[in-house]
Design a protein around this motif. Structure first.
Motif, mmCIF file in Angstrom:
data_model
loop_
_atom_site.group_PDB
_atom_site.id
_atom_site.type_symbol
_atom_site.label_atom_id
_atom_site.label_comp_id
_atom_site.label_asym_id
_atom_site.label_seq_id
_atom_site.Cartn_x
_atom_site.Cartn_y
_atom_site.Cartn_z
ATOM 1 N N ARG A 1 1.008 -1.074 0.020
ATOM 2 C CA ARG A 1 0.140 0.036 0.081
ATOM 3 C C ARG A 1 1.022 1.375 -0.134
ATOM 4 N NH1 ARG A 1 -5.382 -0.796 0.694
ATOM 5 N NH2 ARG A 1 -5.387 1.289 1.206
ATOM 6 N N LEU A 2 0.585 2.064 -0.895
ATOM 7 C CA LEU A 2 1.241 3.173 -1.152
ATOM 8 C C LEU A 2 0.878 4.481 0.038
ATOM 9 C CD1 LEU A 2 3.480 5.092 -2.902
ATOM 10 C CD2 LEU A 2 1.558 5.717 -4.138
ATOM 11 N N GLN A 3 2.132 5.320 0.535
ATOM 12 C CA GLN A 3 1.473 6.267 1.533
ATOM 13 C C GLN A 3 2.755 7.303 1.025
ATOM 14 O OE1 GLN A 3 2.407 4.803 5.330
ATOM 15 N NE2 GLN A 3 0.603 3.302 5.273
ATOM 16 N N VAL A 4 2.306 8.422 1.579
ATOM 17 C CA VAL A 4 3.024 9.557 1.587
ATOM 18 C C VAL A 4 3.031 10.579 2.787
ATOM 19 C CG1 VAL A 4 3.264 11.918 0.187
ATOM 20 C CG2 VAL A 4 2.822 9.833 -1.136
ATOM 21 N N SER A 5 4.178 10.973 3.225
ATOM 22 C CA SER A 5 4.207 11.611 4.438
ATOM 23 C C SER A 5 4.609 13.039 4.004
ATOM 24 C CB SER A 5 5.554 11.210 5.467
ATOM 25 O OG SER A 5 5.582 11.850 6.447
ATOM 26 N N VAL A 6 3.722 14.190 4.551
ATOM 27 C CA VAL A 6 3.778 15.467 4.042
ATOM 28 C C VAL A 6 4.049 16.348 5.233
ATOM 29 C CG1 VAL A 6 2.930 15.095 1.904
ATOM 30 C CG2 VAL A 6 1.522 15.777 3.725
ATOM 31 N N SER A 7 4.517 17.709 5.138
ATOM 32 C CA SER A 7 4.556 18.760 6.338
ATOM 33 C C SER A 7 4.010 19.914 5.604
ATOM 34 C CB SER A 7 5.851 18.838 6.891
ATOM 35 O OG SER A 7 6.190 17.624 7.465
ATOM 36 N N SER A 8 3.229 20.674 6.005
ATOM 37 C CA SER A 8 2.725 21.717 5.650
ATOM 38 C C SER A 8 3.962 23.023 5.687
ATOM 39 C CB SER A 8 1.621 22.432 6.551
ATOM 40 O OG SER A 8 1.144 23.642 6.166
ATOM 41 N N LEU A 9 3.815 23.722 4.443
ATOM 42 C CA LEU A 9 4.830 24.625 4.205
ATOM 43 C C LEU A 9 4.507 26.101 5.290
ATOM 44 C CD1 LEU A 9 5.544 24.660 0.497
ATOM 45 C CD2 LEU A 9 6.894 23.645 2.212
ATOM 46 N N THR A 10 3.111 26.034 5.657
ATOM 47 C CA THR A 10 2.961 27.223 6.426
ATOM 48 C C THR A 10 2.554 26.681 7.828
ATOM 49 O OG1 THR A 10 0.668 26.812 5.781
ATOM 50 C CG2 THR A 10 2.219 28.305 4.372
ATOM 51 N N GLY A 11 2.986 25.552 8.411
ATOM 52 C CA GLY A 11 2.736 25.323 9.693
ATOM 53 C C GLY A 11 1.383 24.545 10.140
ATOM 54 N N VAL B 214 0.505 11.569 7.440
ATOM 55 C CA VAL B 214 0.870 10.516 6.482
ATOM 56 C C VAL B 214 -0.391 10.035 5.990
ATOM 57 C CG1 VAL B 214 1.566 8.168 6.602
ATOM 58 C CG2 VAL B 214 2.485 9.889 8.276
ATOM 59 N N ILE B 215 -0.308 10.157 4.328
ATOM 60 C CA ILE B 215 -1.714 9.974 3.686
ATOM 61 C C ILE B 215 -1.485 8.789 3.088
ATOM 62 C CG2 ILE B 215 -2.990 10.775 1.896
ATOM 63 C CD1 ILE B 215 -2.680 12.631 4.252
ATOM 64 N N GLU B 216 -2.625 7.888 3.014
ATOM 65 C CA GLU B 216 -2.791 6.528 2.639
ATOM 66 C C GLU B 216 -3.184 6.818 1.043
ATOM 67 O OE1 GLU B 216 -2.283 2.557 2.741
ATOM 68 O OE2 GLU B 216 -2.414 3.675 4.430
ATOM 69 N N LEU B 217 -2.508 6.300 -0.095
ATOM 70 C CA LEU B 217 -2.921 6.591 -1.345
ATOM 71 C C LEU B 217 -3.841 5.356 -1.877
ATOM 72 C CD1 LEU B 217 -0.122 8.667 -2.578
ATOM 73 C CD2 LEU B 217 -2.329 9.414 -2.169
ATOM 74 N N GLY B 218 -3.506 4.168 -1.403
ATOM 75 C CA GLY B 218 -4.038 3.092 -1.780
ATOM 76 C C GLY B 218 -3.229 1.905 -2.254
ATOM 77 N N GLU B 219 -3.728 0.625 -2.548
ATOM 78 C CA GLU B 219 -2.853 -0.372 -2.968
ATOM 79 C C GLU B 219 -2.515 -0.423 -4.207
ATOM 80 O OE1 GLU B 219 -3.085 -5.153 -2.235
ATOM 81 O OE2 GLU B 219 -4.751 -4.059 -1.819
ATOM 82 N N LEU B 220 -1.222 -0.824 -4.526
ATOM 83 C CA LEU B 220 -0.363 -0.984 -5.869
ATOM 84 C C LEU B 220 -0.866 -1.835 -6.557
ATOM 85 C CD1 LEU B 220 3.166 0.234 -4.919
ATOM 86 C CD2 LEU B 220 1.276 1.791 -5.622
ATOM 87 N N GLN B 221 -1.193 -1.807 -7.929
ATOM 88 C CA GLN B 221 -1.549 -2.785 -8.755
ATOM 89 C C GLN B 221 -0.429 -3.044 -10.037
ATOM 90 O OE1 GLN B 221 -4.656 -4.055 -8.702
ATOM 91 N NE2 GLN B 221 -4.854 -2.612 -6.977
#
Length: 1017
Positions: A658-668, A673-680
């Protein structure tokens, strides 16, 4: 014989008055020390009580009743109420029996219905005389059954006003710990909002430690709903908390009866234990009393350290001056001995004059010592009140006995000496075997006391308590033994060169039998003043370190909750130029007790804001090492992200990723950590809307989570990452495809593909449920500055609570706020290395003196709530009101009394020498000595002695401080882990030496002028 002694006293009334003054000073020192300790104990208690928290100034007795369930299992609610009420009443009787307390009754339970959010419940409270402590903003106060009062913020938030009806019902928390909600626990009841309120003094003692106005996630804005007792009781409810809040008044917190208060609290605890567990007593008064005890115990070693030298030097001064006086009366005593007087007559004529003078001074010293301390306490401790404790007078007989014993010892030669010895014009010198033995004994005692102080690890008890006094006296005697022969040689050379005035002055100093002891006493006097200056200035410098380095900066704001990126961005918006503010948060504590604590700071502002240890490396250099230049983190501008990915070798649904992306706001706005879905096993685009990325985000990492348990061998190609707007790519394809721009876990092998970044997963990924690849925009391992030597491991706890690999980049003597065993790391890089930092541990904003006056408003404008505002000057004032700082006031008094002792000894020595010196100088003038040399010999003998004593005495005091000063608890019994200074400033020592020199020199010059007027021209 008695009348003869009084005639002798009147004939030598100047010497008798000086000797009485010395006896007075001896007893004054003995009385002043315990009297000052009593005054300091009161000041410590008064100061701690004045700054105590509300829960430390009272107690709460509470019990929980449930009218629906009988405590004996019968189901009769009356039995439960009666039994619980009986228990609560027993404790209430014990509480009322404690004198000096005022009590407020209250009852409360939680209710829902006013707020549509099921996660928020209101405290439904009855509190005795509540209307007298509220400001009614609209409507009226409680007047009839069914009336309630709501807070102004609650009314604004829910759009309610006075006169509106509401419906409430009692509530209990959900039994599901994962579901933060309140469930109904009673029948609804319709109530009327009688008015809206604002507490007049939320921190007043009336409210106790109930925390009514503290906002929490479960109770909303922290404003209870107040109602009358009848309304609360008649509303259907289950469990209700009954409480009695006891507030200690001045009578209970009288500093002279704190032991009684502690005993009463212990009795109350025992009575509660007898009643059972149904009634709970909560109080912080025990902690307050313990803190007072600790503060008072820290003062106990500091006062005797210089009280003992004062008494010892006073006795030595009496011994010296009595011996001086008897040398001037040897002809009288010889006549008495020639007439064959009995021993007691001889003894009374020899000792009576000195004994009466010393005894008179001792009697006056009993009263003056107490009154002196009372006067000083009234000035220094104006809030102390008046103490009727005169118990310090019990030490007066001991000091008076020591002074009288000194008189007797000083006259031993006159008691047993032969008539021939008494008739000698030149008495024996101080080089006899008894004098040498006494000086050798003083040196041995000084060594033994210093060794015991070291072996006992600084315990100021037994012989160790006398170490400073004996050491200063021994060094003074040694200095006299070494220096006076040198003065004699210098005087002889001056005589050979024709400098008669200098020669006569030097010979008077060097060859007078008592001159060595007088010099040793003056050296010890200056040493006491110097030692006191060392203690006072070193302690003041230590308090300055605690008040700045101990909190980290000139001013520290602690905010309620904030993620590291949110805190960092907010502070940079408040201070875009980095002139006065710095974001700081602590690293989470590690699992092991030996884990080193850490501090994450915005190191780009370290040099401008943080308090920095003297002798440490340049903070700008430390900042450069903690925050080296690196690649910019990949970022995107909008709230939506799209990731183009293709995969192979997966079994979706059973053994996939399963694909995830960790992000941080540029303005605080936060991290996510966002779950994007299972890879195919095909190319696909994965999109997600991210709330914290409204104004842009940076990519902290790309994660792959296992969905199966068997071994996995797969390949994934990341073709592109972009925001979903037109032409807004996160990274160019070439930059994305470069494996050097990414940092991967060992289970993943990155490689460059023609159309993106290829990631090959090895079979070892089967033991890792989640693997990450991170942008190589931060140093790896993370550079840290370390205080306390090298770390045992190669990692610290990161902001996400996981191990953070580190490298030792800089050594520090101390990390501000944390102490001499801690690490310092850059906050921005530490945040970028974590996938989900969560809320910061103790998020803070450090400020320097350039912070604007409206800084709190600026912080609030950024959505941060300040929960603590600590200033270095406040900390310093608080430290100055604690035991060690208050006790050191006696050191100043001791320095003044020591100078008075030295001046008294100087005056008496000059008075005894006057007759002989007048005869000698008059004879020399008759034989042709010029007025100039004669004037020099008369005027500069004692000033020269004083000058040399000051020059020697200051180093002696410094040596005594070096040997014993480390044992003084200047920072209390539990000093902070900071590099507190151990030496005073040289300028302070020199200034004290100059003051002592001026005072003693003025006395010496005055005696010289008096002598000059008596010499015949």
């Amino acid at each position: 014989m008695i009348s003869l002694v009084f005639v002798m006293l009147w004939h030598r009334r100047g010497q008798a008055a000086t000797l009485a003054l010395l006896g007075l000073l001896a007893v004054t020192s003995a009385v002043a020390a315990p009297a000052y300790l009593i005054a300091v104990d009161r000041a410590v208690a008064v100061g701690q009580i004045a700054t105590a928290a509300p829960n430390e100034l009272g107690l709460v007795a509470s019990t929980v009743q449930d009218e629906r369930v009988a405590t004996d299992g019968t189901g009769d609610p009356g039995l439960a109420t009666e039994q619980d009420g009986l228990q609560f009443g027993d404790v209430a009787t014990a509480l009322v029996a404690m004198p000096g307390f005022t009590y407020v009754y209250s009852a409360e339970y939680y209710a829902i219905g006013i707020d549509s959010n099921p996660a928020n419940a209101a405290r439904f409270v009855y509190r005795q005389d509540v209307c007298a402590h509220l400001q009614i903003l609209t409507g009226r106060c409680l007047a009839a059954e069914g009336d309630v009062l709501i807070g102004e913020h609650t009314a604004q938030r829910l759009n309610l006003k006075a006169g509106d009806p509401i419906e409430l019902r009692s509530a209990v928390p959900s039994p599901n710990p994962k579901k933060k909600a309140w469930l109904p626990d009673g029948k609804p009841r319709r109530l009327l909002i009688a008015g809206t309120y604002r507490p007049t003094e939320p921190a007043a003692g009336y409210w106790g430690a109930r925390g009514y106005f503290t906002a929490t996630p479960e109770t909303g804005p922290g404003e209870p709903i107040f109602t009358a007792a009848v309304t609360q009781q008649t509303m259907d409810h289950g469990r209700i908390t009954l409480a009695m809040d006891g507030r200690a008044g001045p009578a209970a917190l009288n500093p002279d009866r704190l032991d009684v208060l502690r005993a009463d609290l212990q009795k109350l605890t025992l009575s509660t234990a007898d009643v059972g567990l149904a009634v709970q007593i909560d109080t912080g008064m025990t902690a307050l009393l313990d803190r007072i005890d600790v503060g008072q115990s820290s003062t106990r070693p500091l006062v005797p350290v210089l009280a003992v030298p004062l008494i010892l030097f006073a006795c030595f001064t009496i011994f010296l001056t009595v011996g001086y006086g008897l040398e001037g009366r040897q002809s009288e005593l010889a006549v008495v001995a020639l007439r064959g007087s009995r021993w007691w007559t001889r003894w009374w004529l020899a000792a009576g004059e000195s004994l009466i003078a010393v005894l008179a001074g001792a009697l006056c010293g009993c009263l003056i010592g107490q009154l002196l301390v009372d006067a000083i306490a009234a000035i220094v401790f104006p809030d102390n009140g008046v103490s009727s404790d005169w118990s310090s007078l019990r030490y007066a007989p001991l000091a008076a006995g020591a002074a009288l014993l000194s008189v007797m010892v000083a006259q031993r030669r006159q008691f047993v000496g032969s008539v021939a010895r008494l008739l000698r014009r030149n008495p024996s010198t101080a080089n006899g075997r008894w004098a040498v033995a006494a000086e050798a004994l003083a040196v041995l005692l000084a060594v033994a006391a210093s060794v015991q102080l070291v072996l006992s690890q600084g315990s100021l008890t037994g012989l160790g308590l006398f170490a400073p006094a004996i050491l200063m006296l021994a060094l003074g005697l040694l200095a006299a033994r070494v220096l006076l022969p040198l003065i004699s040689r210098y005087a002889v050379r001056a005589l050979q060169r024709g400098r008669l005035g200098v020669a006569l002055a030097g010979l008077q100093l060097a060859r007078r039998p008592g001159a060595g002891r007088l010099f040793a006493l003056l050296v010890a006097t200056v040493a006491v003043a110097g030692y006191a200056a060392c203690a006072v200035d070193t302690a003041a410098a230590g308090r300055a370190v605690e008040a700045t380095l101990g909190i980290g900066a000139d001013r520290v704001l602690t905010v309620q909750t904030a993620q590291p990126q949110q805190l960092l961005s907010a502070v940079r918006r408040i201070d875009p130029d980095g002139d006065f503010a710095m974001a700081v948060t602590r690293l989470p504590p590690g699992v092991a007790a030996t884990d080193t604590p850490g501090l994450a700071v915005d190191s780009t502002r370290l040099a401008a804001v943080a308090a920095w240890p003297s002798g440490g490396p340049d903070p700008a250099e430390v900042a450069d090492r903690l925050h080296p230049q690196s690649l910019a983190a990949p970022a995107f501008a909008g709230p939506d992200i799209a990731v183009d990915v293709s995969a192979s070798g997966l079994t979706p649904g059973r053994n996939g990723l399963r694909l995830q992306v960790s992000v941080s706001s540029l303005t605080g706005l936060g991290d996510a950590v966002i779950e994007l879905g299972e890879l195919q096993n095909r190319p696909a685009t994965y999109r997600q809307k991210i709330a914290v990325c409204q104004e842009g985000c940076r990519i902290d990492g790309i994660g792959f989570a296992r969905t199966g348990s068997s071994r996995l061998t797969a390949a994934v190609v990341v073709h592109g990452m972009r925001a979903t707007g037109p032409d807004r790519e996160v990274l160019p394809t070439a930059q994305l495809a470069d494996p050097n721009n990414w940092r991967a876990s060992p289970e993943v092998r990155p490689a460059q593909a023609p159309d993106g970044l290829r990631l090959e997963f090895a079979e070892s990924v089967s033991v890792s449920p989640l693997v990450w690849i991170k942008p190589a925009g931060t140093p790896d391992p993370m550079p840290v500055a370390v205080a306390g030597g090298r770390l045992a491991g190669d990692a610290v706890t990161g902001l996400d609570g996981k191990p953070l690999p580190i490298t030792h980049a800089q050594t520090l003597p101390v990390v501000p706020q944390l102490g001499r065993r801690a690490v310092l790391v850059d906050l921005e890089y530490a945040d970028r290395t974590t996938m989900n930092a969560g809320l910061g541990t103790t998020p803070q904003i450090w400020l320097n003196t350039a912070a604007p006056p409206d800084i709190l408003d600026r912080v609030s404008a950024q959505g941060l709530t300040v929960v603590a505002d600590i200033r270095s000057d406040q900390i310093r004032r608080r430290l100055e009101q604690q035991g060690p700082a208050l006790a050191l006031g006696f050191h100043v008094l001791a320095g003044v009394l020591a100078v008075l002792l030295g001046a008294g000894a100087l005056v008496l020595a000059a008075a005894v020498d006057r007759r002989r010196r007048v005869e000698d100088l008059s004879a020399l003038r008759t034989q042709g000595l010029r007025p100039g040399p004669a004037g020099q010999a008369m005027l500069w003998t004692y000033p020269a002695l004083v000058a040399v004593a000051v020059v020697i005495g200051l180093p002696v005091g410094a040596i005594a401080w070096l040997v014993t000063g480390w044992a003084l608890p200047l920072a209390g019994p539990y000093p902070p882990d900071l590099p507190l200074p151990g030496w005073p400033r040289v300028t302070v020592l020199l200034a004290v030496g100059a003051v002592v020199l001026l005072a003693l020199a003025a006395v010496a010059v005055a005696t010289g002028r008096h002598l000059r007027r008596r010499v015949k021209p």
